[in-house]
Every structure is written in structure tokens, then in C-alpha cells.
Design a protein around this motif. Structure first.
Motif, PDB file in Angstrom:
ATOM      1  N   LYS A 101       2.495   1.722  -3.462  1.00 24.47           N
ATOM      2  CA  LYS A 101       1.496   2.187  -4.432  1.00 24.47           C
ATOM      3  C   LYS A 101       1.206   3.673  -4.231  1.00 24.47           C
ATOM      4  O   LYS A 101       1.159   4.451  -5.193  1.00 24.47           O
ATOM      5  CB  LYS A 101       0.219   1.353  -4.275  1.00 24.47           C
ATOM      6  CG  LYS A 101      -0.789   1.563  -5.363  1.00 24.47           C
ATOM      7  CD  LYS A 101      -1.951   0.597  -5.220  1.00 24.47           C
ATOM      8  CE  LYS A 101      -2.929   0.783  -6.353  1.00 24.47           C
ATOM      9  NZ  LYS A 101      -4.014  -0.192  -6.308  1.00 24.47           N
ATOM     10  N   LYS A 102       1.045   4.063  -2.978  1.00 23.59           N
ATOM     11  CA  LYS A 102       0.769   5.468  -2.650  1.00 23.59           C
ATOM     12  C   LYS A 102       1.969   6.355  -3.007  1.00 23.59           C
ATOM     13  O   LYS A 102       1.811   7.443  -3.567  1.00 23.59           O
ATOM     14  CB  LYS A 102       0.457   5.561  -1.149  1.00 23.59           C
ATOM     15  CG  LYS A 102      -0.123   6.847  -0.699  1.00 23.59           C
ATOM     16  CD  LYS A 102      -0.488   6.705   0.787  1.00 23.59           C
ATOM     17  CE  LYS A 102      -1.065   7.936   1.370  1.00 23.59           C
ATOM     18  NZ  LYS A 102      -1.360   7.788   2.810  1.00 23.59           N
ATOM     19  N   ASP A 103       3.169   5.867  -2.704  1.00 27.55           N
ATOM     20  CA  ASP A 103       4.381   6.634  -2.985  1.00 27.55           C
ATOM     21  C   ASP A 103       4.576   6.828  -4.486  1.00 27.55           C
ATOM     22  O   ASP A 103       4.973   7.900  -4.932  1.00 27.55           O
ATOM     23  CB  ASP A 103       5.595   5.920  -2.373  1.00 27.55           C
ATOM     24  CG  ASP A 103       6.781   6.842  -2.163  1.00 27.55           C
ATOM     25  OD1 ASP A 103       6.571   8.059  -1.911  1.00 27.55           O
ATOM     26  OD2 ASP A 103       7.924   6.366  -2.229  1.00 27.55           O
ATOM     27  N   ILE A 104       4.266   5.795  -5.270  1.00 24.94           N
ATOM     28  CA  ILE A 104       4.390   5.904  -6.734  1.00 24.94           C
ATOM     29  C   ILE A 104       3.374   6.896  -7.287  1.00 24.94           C
ATOM     30  O   ILE A 104       3.677   7.638  -8.226  1.00 24.94           O
ATOM     31  CB  ILE A 104       4.260   4.519  -7.405  1.00 24.94           C
ATOM     32  CG1 ILE A 104       5.506   3.676  -7.093  1.00 24.94           C
ATOM     33  CG2 ILE A 104       4.070   4.650  -8.910  1.00 24.94           C
ATOM     34  CD1 ILE A 104       5.412   2.232  -7.533  1.00 24.94           C
ATOM     35  N   LYS A 105       2.176   6.931  -6.693  1.00 24.91           N
ATOM     36  CA  LYS A 105       1.181   7.918  -7.146  1.00 24.91           C
ATOM     37  C   LYS A 105       1.696   9.332  -6.925  1.00 24.91           C
ATOM     38  O   LYS A 105       1.505  10.208  -7.760  1.00 24.91           O
ATOM     39  CB  LYS A 105      -0.141   7.722  -6.405  1.00 24.91           C
ATOM     40  CG  LYS A 105      -1.006   6.653  -7.001  1.00 24.91           C
ATOM     41  CD  LYS A 105      -2.370   6.633  -6.361  1.00 24.91           C
ATOM     42  CE  LYS A 105      -3.226   5.580  -7.023  1.00 24.91           C
ATOM     43  NZ  LYS A 105      -4.576   5.541  -6.475  1.00 24.91           N
ATOM     44  N   ARG A 106       2.347   9.555  -5.778  1.00 23.93           N
ATOM     45  CA  ARG A 106       2.876  10.885  -5.470  1.00 23.93           C
ATOM     46  C   ARG A 106       4.144  11.191  -6.262  1.00 23.93           C
ATOM     47  O   ARG A 106       4.412  12.333  -6.599  1.00 23.93           O
ATOM     48  CB  ARG A 106       3.182  11.015  -3.982  1.00 23.93           C
ATOM     49  CG  ARG A 106       1.958  11.186  -3.131  1.00 23.93           C
ATOM     50  CD  ARG A 106       2.332  11.478  -1.713  1.00 23.93           C
ATOM     51  NE  ARG A 106       3.151  10.356  -1.232  1.00 23.93           N
ATOM     52  CZ  ARG A 106       3.284   9.984   0.019  1.00 23.93           C
ATOM     53  NH1 ARG A 106       2.697  10.658   0.959  1.00 23.93           N
ATOM     54  NH2 ARG A 106       4.017   8.952   0.351  1.00 23.93           N
ATOM     55  N   LYS A 153       8.774   4.654  -9.808  1.00 18.71           N
ATOM     56  CA  LYS A 153       8.241   3.349 -10.212  1.00 18.71           C
ATOM     57  C   LYS A 153       9.339   2.394 -10.667  1.00 18.71           C
ATOM     58  O   LYS A 153       9.381   1.241 -10.241  1.00 18.71           O
ATOM     59  CB  LYS A 153       7.200   3.508 -11.318  1.00 18.71           C
ATOM     60  CG  LYS A 153       6.524   2.203 -11.655  1.00 18.71           C
ATOM     61  CD  LYS A 153       5.413   2.386 -12.668  1.00 18.71           C
ATOM     62  CE  LYS A 153       4.709   1.060 -12.810  1.00 18.71           C
ATOM     63  NZ  LYS A 153       4.252   0.728 -14.064  1.00 18.71           N
ATOM     64  N   PRO A 205       5.746   9.439  -9.428  1.00 21.15           N
ATOM     65  CA  PRO A 205       5.770   8.430 -10.497  1.00 21.15           C
ATOM     66  C   PRO A 205       7.174   8.056 -10.970  1.00 21.15           C
ATOM     67  O   PRO A 205       7.397   6.948 -11.442  1.00 21.15           O
ATOM     68  CB  PRO A 205       4.977   9.076 -11.630  1.00 21.15           C
ATOM     69  CG  PRO A 205       4.223  10.197 -11.025  1.00 21.15           C
ATOM     70  CD  PRO A 205       4.947  10.609  -9.785  1.00 21.15           C
ATOM     71  N   LYS A 250       0.840  -1.207   0.000  1.00 18.11           N
ATOM     72  CA  LYS A 250       0.000   0.000   0.000  1.00 18.11           C
ATOM     73  C   LYS A 250       0.869   1.248   0.000  1.00 18.11           C
ATOM     74  O   LYS A 250       0.602   2.218  -0.710  1.00 18.11           O
ATOM     75  CB  LYS A 250      -0.929   0.001   1.208  1.00 18.11           C
ATOM     76  CG  LYS A 250      -2.055  -1.000   1.111  1.00 18.11           C
ATOM     77  CD  LYS A 250      -2.898  -0.985   2.370  1.00 18.11           C
ATOM     78  CE  LYS A 250      -3.943  -2.094   2.337  1.00 18.11           C
ATOM     79  NZ  LYS A 250      -4.708  -2.168   3.582  1.00 18.11           N
TER      80      LYS A 250
END
Length: 91
Positions: free
Chosen positions: A9-14, A19, A16, A6
Motif C-alpha cells: 500500500k505504501k509502495d503504491i502511494k509512492r 499498482k 502509483p 502495508k
């Protein structure tokens, strides 16, 4: 989904741009587990295994710690020396 999954996933959204780094770490850990399992299946220490496959113990240690981006070539050399095969699966 685990807490770490989780978080990632959250860190990649913030961020990118992270990734690819997360993907490399994931791959390194998969290789680390595979190499360690192979060594343990053979009942060897890192030092014994390194001698067996003809690589420095420091290389085996870095691989098993997930700190090394292992090439397919190097992984294949280790597997061949241990009388194993590398099978690559693309999903």
C-alpha cells in the motif's frame, strides 16, 4: 493488515504506476494456490498432474510458482482436463 500488505500500500502511494503490477502478482498467486490445491487434492506430483492435464510440467511449475500470467483459457483447459470448472467472480 499484514506487513507485506502495508508495504505494498505504501509502495503504491509512492509509485502509483506499480499498482497494475502488484494486482497481476496477486492474481498469479491466487491461481498458483488454486492449481496447486487441485493437484494436491488429486494426490499427484507436478509431473503426474502435467501428464494428466496434457500440459508440460514446466508450465504447471511456473503456474504454481506464481511466475506465469495464466489466461482464463489455459486455466479452463487445465480445469476441464481435471474434471473441474472455473468460476469467475467479479467483485
Amino acid at each position: 493488515m499484514s506487513k507485506i500488505q502495508k508495504f505494498i500500500k505504501k509502495d503504491i502511494k509512492r509509485h502509483p504506476e506499480l499498482k497494475k503490477e502488484y494486482e497481476q502478482v496477486d492474481l498469479n498467486l491466487d491461481v498458483a494456490v488454486s492449481v496447486r490445491q487441485m493437484r494436491e487434492d488429486l494426490g499427484m506430483t507436478q509431473k503426474e498432474f502435467a501428464r494428466y492435464v496434457g500440459k508440460p510440467q514446466s508450465t504447471i511449475g511456473r503456474i504454481e510458482a506464481g511466475l506465469m500470467n495464466v489466461s482464463i483459457g489455459l486455466l479452463n483447459e487445465i480445469a476441464n482436463a481435471a474434471h473441474r470448472q472455473v468460476k469467475l467472480v467479479l467483485v
